[in-house]
Design an enzyme around this catalytic site. Structure first.
Site, PDB file in Angstrom:
ATOM      1  N   ARG A 140       0.848  -1.195   0.000  1.00 36.05           N
ATOM      2  CA  ARG A 140       0.000   0.000   0.000  1.00 36.05           C
ATOM      3  C   ARG A 140       0.885   1.246   0.000  1.00 36.05           C
ATOM      4  O   ARG A 140       1.038   1.927   1.015  1.00 36.05           O
ATOM      5  CB  ARG A 140      -0.943  -0.026   1.194  1.00 36.05           C
ATOM      6  N   GLN A 200      -0.800   2.274  -6.265  1.00 33.94           N
ATOM      7  CA  GLN A 200      -2.241   2.491  -6.145  1.00 33.94           C
ATOM      8  C   GLN A 200      -3.013   1.965  -7.349  1.00 33.94           C
ATOM      9  O   GLN A 200      -4.120   1.453  -7.213  1.00 33.94           O
ATOM     10  CB  GLN A 200      -2.533   3.977  -5.938  1.00 33.94           C
ATOM     11  N   ASP A 228      -3.831  -1.736  -6.857  1.00 34.91           N
ATOM     12  CA  ASP A 228      -4.446  -2.093  -5.576  1.00 34.91           C
ATOM     13  C   ASP A 228      -5.867  -2.620  -5.791  1.00 34.91           C
ATOM     14  O   ASP A 228      -6.844  -1.873  -5.730  1.00 34.91           O
ATOM     15  CB  ASP A 228      -4.450  -0.870  -4.658  1.00 34.91           C
ATOM     16  N   SER A 237      -8.528  -2.314  -2.885  1.00 35.59           N
ATOM     17  CA  SER A 237      -9.226  -1.032  -2.826  1.00 35.59           C
ATOM     18  C   SER A 237     -10.279  -0.920  -3.921  1.00 35.59           C
ATOM     19  O   SER A 237     -11.412  -0.483  -3.669  1.00 35.59           O
ATOM     20  CB  SER A 237      -8.229   0.130  -2.936  1.00 35.59           C
ATOM     21  N   TYR A 266      -3.755  -0.470   7.310  1.00 33.28           N
ATOM     22  CA  TYR A 266      -4.926  -1.202   7.771  1.00 33.28           C
ATOM     23  C   TYR A 266      -5.079  -1.041   9.279  1.00 33.28           C
ATOM     24  O   TYR A 266      -4.125  -0.743  10.002  1.00 33.28           O
ATOM     25  CB  TYR A 266      -4.805  -2.698   7.441  1.00 33.28           C
TER      26      TYR A 266
END
Length: 380
Positions: free
Chosen positions: A120, A125, A128, A131, A226
């Site tokens: 992360r 991104q 990911d 997400s 997280y």
């Protein structure tokens, strides 16, 4: 090099690991795409669109001849065993719960990349998938709740009287939770939310929600941003502090999860029993054990309370239910990770790259992810 895309084998799974758009992206890098016929049908991508994008169609994907296999759900052990040494796989792997598949991948010399393990960090991104799929799931959770809730979500002021807005409580303010907050607000509900990470307060407010600060002491953020798993004493205190907020909610949506671990218990049966008749609870973590006691993945469970029932919804395959857009996002995550490892039409993972190294589950006959390797060693 030949990249294969297979029809998903799990019942109910409608997503696909590549779309015509990502086929064009990958063929532009010099890769050859072979798509199993019908792989994209359930997501709204017919064979003709893959063919037009430059992919070859196959009635059955020849697993033993592909160099790279793209997938959504974790591979079954027999599929992993059918791959030849040196094959690269990219997809969700659920390494903590799919140890037989991990063992088969390692034993077969397969280089497997698990999208759950993508670091992360800002440069990752676009890869990911946790997400991107949480975005879809959070949206879907609110729609499922609205369908089951026997009243309106928004405030209505009419000549016949005033109908108050539904009160929605969201537990967990990650991507799924924030999307749930935003969707519930757009439907007109009054929304509050809690996350053990105090830093989430500003994000909740930015989506129009009211943050509930339980003032739990101690660190709350774990690796990768997280939430940290709470000790039992702090978890019990959290539940006690949440109880009155749960009782006041018409809709409860829980989204708390820790990758590779059983979902934390946030709401007990006694807390559910304190809710009003007609209330709806949607648990997005149902497939990993659930945040709510009594929830069953894939089922609606009516819980008797005075005057009626509270409905527990164990949401399963949440992202798959919106298969077209979920696949667009997921396939782009997969293609971006594969593109990072592609040089002059060949897939050559650079394990000095922190994204590549972090996402690698197995390589050269070994389990490279330390947590999974330790779990397997402990069970042997």
């Amino acid at each position: 090099m030949q990249v294969g895309v297979r029809r998903e084998q799990r019942a109910g799974e409608r997503r696909v690991a590549a779309t015509p758009e990502t086929v064009r992206q990958l063929t532009g890098l010099g890769l050859s795409l072979v798509v199993e016929s019908g792989a994209g049908d359930a997501a709204g991508f017919p064979d003709s669109e893959y063919r037009a994008a430059g992919a070859e169609l196959a009635a059955e994907l020849p697993l033993a001849s592909v160099d790279v296999l793209l997938h959504v759900r974790p591979l079954p052990p027999d599929t992993a065993a059918a791959l030849r040494p040196g094959t690269v796989t990219i997809g969700f792997a659920s390494p903590a719960s799919e140890l037989p598949t991990v063992a088969a991948l390692a034993a077969g010399g397969v280089t497997a990349f698990a999208l759950e393990l993508v670091p992360r960090i800002s440069r990752a991104q676009s890869m990911d998938a946790l997400s991107s799929q949480s975005l879809v799931a959070g949206y879907r959770a609110v729609l499922e709740a609205a369908l089951r809730y026997p009243r309106f979500f928004p405030l209505y002021m009419t000549a016949a009287g005033t109908i108050p807005p539904a009160r929605v409580l969201v537990l967990g303010a990650g991507v799924a939770g924030l999307q749930a907050i935003g969707t519930a607000k757009r439907l007109g509900a009054r929304v509050s939310a809690n996350d053990i990470r105090a830093a989430s307060a500003d994000e909740v407010a930015s989506m129009g929600g009211t943050f509930i600060n339980l003032a739990l002491d101690g660190p709350a953020e774990g690796a990768g941003g997280y939430a940290r798993e709470l000790g039992e004493d702090r978890a019990a205190r959290q539940r006690a502090l949440l109880a009155p907020h749960v009782a006041a909610a018409d809709i409860l949506i829980t989204t708390a999860s820790i990758p590779g671990r059983t979902a934390p218990l946030l709401v007990t049966a006694d807390m559910v029993a304190g809710m009003r008749a007609g209330s709806v609870v949607v648990d997005l973590a149902a497939e990993s054990g659930g945040n709510v006691e009594g929830v069953v993945a894939g089922c609606d469970v009516p819980v008797p309370v005075p005057g009626g029932t509270v409905t527990l919804v164990g949401l399963q395959d949440a992202a798959s239910a919106a298969a077209s857009d979920a696949s667009r996002l997921y396939a782009k995550n997969v293609a971006n990770l594969l593109a990072l490892m592609t040089v002059d039409g060949k897939v050559v993972p650079d394990f000095d790259d922190e994204v590549v190294a972090g996402a690698c589950l197995t390589h050269d006959g070994a389990v490279r992810h330390p947590g999974t390797a330790a779990t397997m060693e402990a069970r042997n």
